[in-house]
Design a protein around this motif. Structure first.
Motif, PDB file in Angstrom:
ATOM      1  N   GLN A 118       0.803  -1.218   0.000  1.00  0.00           N
ATOM      2  CA  GLN A 118       0.000   0.000   0.000  1.00  0.00           C
ATOM      3  C   GLN A 118       0.838   1.270   0.000  1.00  0.00           C
ATOM      4  N   MET A 119       0.168   2.364  -0.373  1.00  0.00           N
ATOM      5  CA  MET A 119       0.854   3.667  -0.417  1.00  0.00           C
ATOM      6  C   MET A 119      -0.132   4.777  -0.056  1.00  0.00           C
ATOM      7  N   GLN A 120       0.441   5.956   0.225  1.00  0.00           N
ATOM      8  CA  GLN A 120      -0.365   7.153   0.473  1.00  0.00           C
ATOM      9  C   GLN A 120      -0.525   7.914  -0.839  1.00  0.00           C
ATOM     10  N   ALA A 121      -1.738   8.396  -1.113  1.00  0.00           N
ATOM     11  CA  ALA A 121      -1.973   9.165  -2.337  1.00  0.00           C
ATOM     12  C   ALA A 121      -2.985  10.265  -2.053  1.00  0.00           C
ATOM     13  N   LEU A 122      -2.807  11.421  -2.718  1.00  0.00           N
ATOM     14  CA  LEU A 122      -3.785  12.509  -2.598  1.00  0.00           C
ATOM     15  C   LEU A 122      -4.845  12.300  -3.677  1.00  0.00           C
ATOM     16  N   ILE A 123      -6.072  12.065  -3.214  1.00  0.00           N
ATOM     17  CA  ILE A 123      -7.132  11.697  -4.146  1.00  0.00           C
ATOM     18  C   ILE A 123      -8.245  12.724  -4.147  1.00  0.00           C
ATOM     19  N   LYS A 124      -8.641  13.138  -5.346  1.00  0.00           N
ATOM     20  CA  LYS A 124      -9.859  13.939  -5.503  1.00  0.00           C
ATOM     21  C   LYS A 124     -10.980  12.911  -5.545  1.00  0.00           C
ATOM     22  N   THR A 125     -11.734  12.859  -4.459  1.00  0.00           N
ATOM     23  CA  THR A 125     -12.714  11.773  -4.328  1.00  0.00           C
ATOM     24  C   THR A 125     -14.083  12.174  -4.861  1.00  0.00           C
ATOM     25  N   ALA A 126     -14.413  13.471  -4.706  1.00  0.00           N
ATOM     26  CA  ALA A 126     -15.737  13.955  -5.087  1.00  0.00           C
ATOM     27  C   ALA A 126     -15.604  15.448  -5.367  1.00  0.00           C
ATOM     28  N   PRO A 127     -16.583  16.069  -6.054  1.00  0.00           N
ATOM     29  CA  PRO A 127     -16.461  17.490  -6.393  1.00  0.00           C
ATOM     30  C   PRO A 127     -16.036  18.363  -5.221  1.00  0.00           C
ATOM     31  N   GLU A 128     -16.517  18.060  -4.014  1.00  0.00           N
ATOM     32  CA  GLU A 128     -16.198  18.938  -2.887  1.00  0.00           C
ATOM     33  C   GLU A 128     -15.149  18.346  -1.947  1.00  0.00           C
ATOM     34  N   ASN A 129     -14.473  17.279  -2.347  1.00  0.00           N
ATOM     35  CA  ASN A 129     -13.527  16.673  -1.409  1.00  0.00           C
ATOM     36  C   ASN A 129     -12.243  16.138  -2.066  1.00  0.00           C
ATOM     37  N   ALA A 130     -11.127  16.416  -1.361  1.00  0.00           N
ATOM     38  CA  ALA A 130      -9.845  15.796  -1.714  1.00  0.00           C
ATOM     39  C   ALA A 130      -9.214  15.352  -0.412  1.00  0.00           C
ATOM     40  N   GLU A 131      -8.559  14.190  -0.402  1.00  0.00           N
ATOM     41  CA  GLU A 131      -7.955  13.716   0.851  1.00  0.00           C
ATOM     42  C   GLU A 131      -6.857  12.694   0.583  1.00  0.00           C
ATOM     43  N   ILE A 132      -5.978  12.539   1.573  1.00  0.00           N
ATOM     44  CA  ILE A 132      -4.965  11.491   1.484  1.00  0.00           C
ATOM     45  C   ILE A 132      -5.630  10.164   1.844  1.00  0.00           C
ATOM     46  N   GLN A 133      -5.423   9.175   0.998  1.00  0.00           N
ATOM     47  CA  GLN A 133      -5.953   7.834   1.302  1.00  0.00           C
ATOM     48  C   GLN A 133      -4.824   6.811   1.177  1.00  0.00           C
ATOM     49  N   THR A 134      -5.007   5.691   1.850  1.00  0.00           N
ATOM     50  CA  THR A 134      -4.072   4.580   1.690  1.00  0.00           C
ATOM     51  C   THR A 134      -4.676   3.630   0.661  1.00  0.00           C
ATOM     52  N   ILE A 135      -3.963   3.458  -0.457  1.00  0.00           N
ATOM     53  CA  ILE A 135      -4.484   2.596  -1.522  1.00  0.00           C
ATOM     54  C   ILE A 135      -3.385   1.632  -1.974  1.00  0.00           C
ATOM     55  N   ALA A 136      -3.778   0.662  -2.784  1.00  0.00           N
ATOM     56  CA  ALA A 136      -2.801  -0.325  -3.262  1.00  0.00           C
ATOM     57  C   ALA A 136      -1.815   0.335  -4.228  1.00  0.00           C
ATOM     58  N   ILE A 137      -0.554  -0.065  -4.136  1.00  0.00           N
ATOM     59  CA  ILE A 137       0.435   0.405  -5.113  1.00  0.00           C
ATOM     60  C   ILE A 137       0.052  -0.214  -6.455  1.00  0.00           C
TER      61      ILE A 137
END
Ligand SMILES: NC(=O)c1ccc[n+]([C@@H]2O[C@H](COP(=O)([O-])OP(=O)(O)OC[C@H]3O[C@@H](n4cnc5c(N)ncnc54)[C@H](O)[C@@H]3O)[C@@H](O)[C@H]2O)c1
Ligand SMILES: [Zn+2]
Ligand SMILES: [Zn+2]
Length: 347
Positions: A5-24
């Protein structure tokens, strides 16, 4: 087996962006996996963050890993990749060509008819790792620092505008001193422009322009740009105009002080149409207007690499802030306020 896994900055929805832990991600047959060492924040990322009209119409499908300007090391290659090896230092070209259309087959891959963009049509690089099509992973000389590698994409656009307008020995004005305009000033300095005038409505950006090679800085809010430019050029006007402001006002006025036979490169993207008198400003003047969309693949890269490796492109002053990716919001806020110029993240 559970994927790493890794940390990534994700634009998840029109009003939200956040760091998530996702698969490399794993590289497909024609892709490479890169350990991102430095990634740069760009105006496009701010559009995506704000989810403005441009972002809504850009073709992005959420969620998406943000960011497109980066540099790192290849850590895995797809089975068809022969040109690159694990350990290579690479910077990413963000124009992803189809390889089949007329332009792609005629040396103009950067304006492919079916052009895809890294981080718009696929996940980007504000993450510990990113996968890119191998054609877009450009191996760069080891001497080029990661921070510089991360800005080679916007630098290349600016550098190319200066190449195409043939600035050697010329009087040049650069409109707009955001990262792209500043990189144009640095490139014009390196390529031997005679006199470089830079404009911006922000005095702090003009101060950086002076550090990067501008001889004269003008703020159109306080200075009469047309009058000053004509005075400085014996009333002829400048040989070259490079627009990196995207301001319809600035571009419209600039034709007044372009000399006959002059050249104008347009990089900035205005949000409305520009009206000009074609007869007076272009035909009788024999003005050359050149649109610049990204970098020649890969002639621009080769030249930039040679110059950066030789220490002959002074780009450092434009990089004003460096943050770990965990402080992504700080970078975005500083960029949105205009306080920061180029922000680098170290994921
Ligand atoms: N053609 C391409 O391939 C390409 C690639 C990336 C960005 N762009 C575009 O290039 C432009 C520059 O990019 P950037 O990242 O440096 O953006 P930026 O917004 O950081 O820089 C624009 C600068 O222009 C200044 N400005 C605004 N109005 C002005 C005026 N009237 N006169 C002089 N300066 C003025 C702003 O203060 C700002 O410093 C943007 O329009 C961007 O969308 C084009
Ligand atoms: Zn960019
Ligand atoms: Zn193509």
């Amino acid at each position: 087996m559970k994927a790493k896994q890794m940390q990534a900055l994700i634009k998840t929805a029109p009003e939200n962006a956040e760091i998530q832990t996702i698969a490399i991600p794993e590289p497909l047959e024609n892709q490479v996996l890169i350990r991102v060492k430095a990634a740069a924040l760009c105006g496009t990322d701010l559009h995506v963050y704000n989810w403005n009209m441009w972002a809504q119409n850009s073709g992005i499908k959420l969620p998406v890993v943000m960011g497109h300007e980066c540099c790192g090391d290849v850590v895995a290659t797809g089975q068809n990749v022969q040109r690159l090896q694990v350990g290579d230092k690479v910077a990413v070209e963000t124009h992803v060509p189809c390889g089949k259309c007329y332009q792609c087959l005629n040396g103009e891959q950067h304006i492919c008819n079916d052009l895809k963009l890294f981080s718009i049509h696929m996940d980007g690089c504000f993450a510990e790792y990113t996968v890119v099509p191998s054609i877009c992973a450009r191996k760069i000389p080891i001497q080029i620092p990661y921070h510089f590698g991360a800005v080679m994409e916007p630098l290349g656009t600016a550098y190319r505008s200066v190449v195409e307008t043939q600035v050697m020995g010329a009087n040049v004005i650069v409109l707009g001193c955001g990262p792209i305009g500043l990189f144009a000033v640095a490139s014009a300095t390196t390529l031997g422009a005679a006199k470089i005038i830079a404009t911006d409505i922000s005095d702090s950006r003009l101060e950086i322009a002076a550090k990067m090679g501008a001889d004269i800085t003008l703020n159109p809010i306080k200075d009469n740009v047309a009058e000053t430019v004509l005075e400085l050029t014996d009333q002829y006007g400048v040989d070259v105009i490079i627009d990196a402001s995207g301001s319809v006002d600035a571009i419209g006025h600039s034709f007044k002080y372009l000399r006959k036979g002059g050249r104008i490169a347009l990089i900035g993207l205005p949000n409305k149409a520009l009206e000009i008198e074609i007869g007076k400003e272009v035909v009788f003047k024999e003005a050359s207007i050149i649109g610049i969309h990204g970098r020649k693949m890969f002639k621009t890269w080769t030249q930039m690499e040679n110059l950066l490796a030789a220490g002959k492109l002074n780009i450092k002053p434009a990089i004003t802030h460096v943050f770990p990716l965990s402080q992504w919001k700080k970078g975005i806020d500083l960029a949105l306020s205009g306080e920061a110029c180029k922000v680098i993240y170290e994921p």
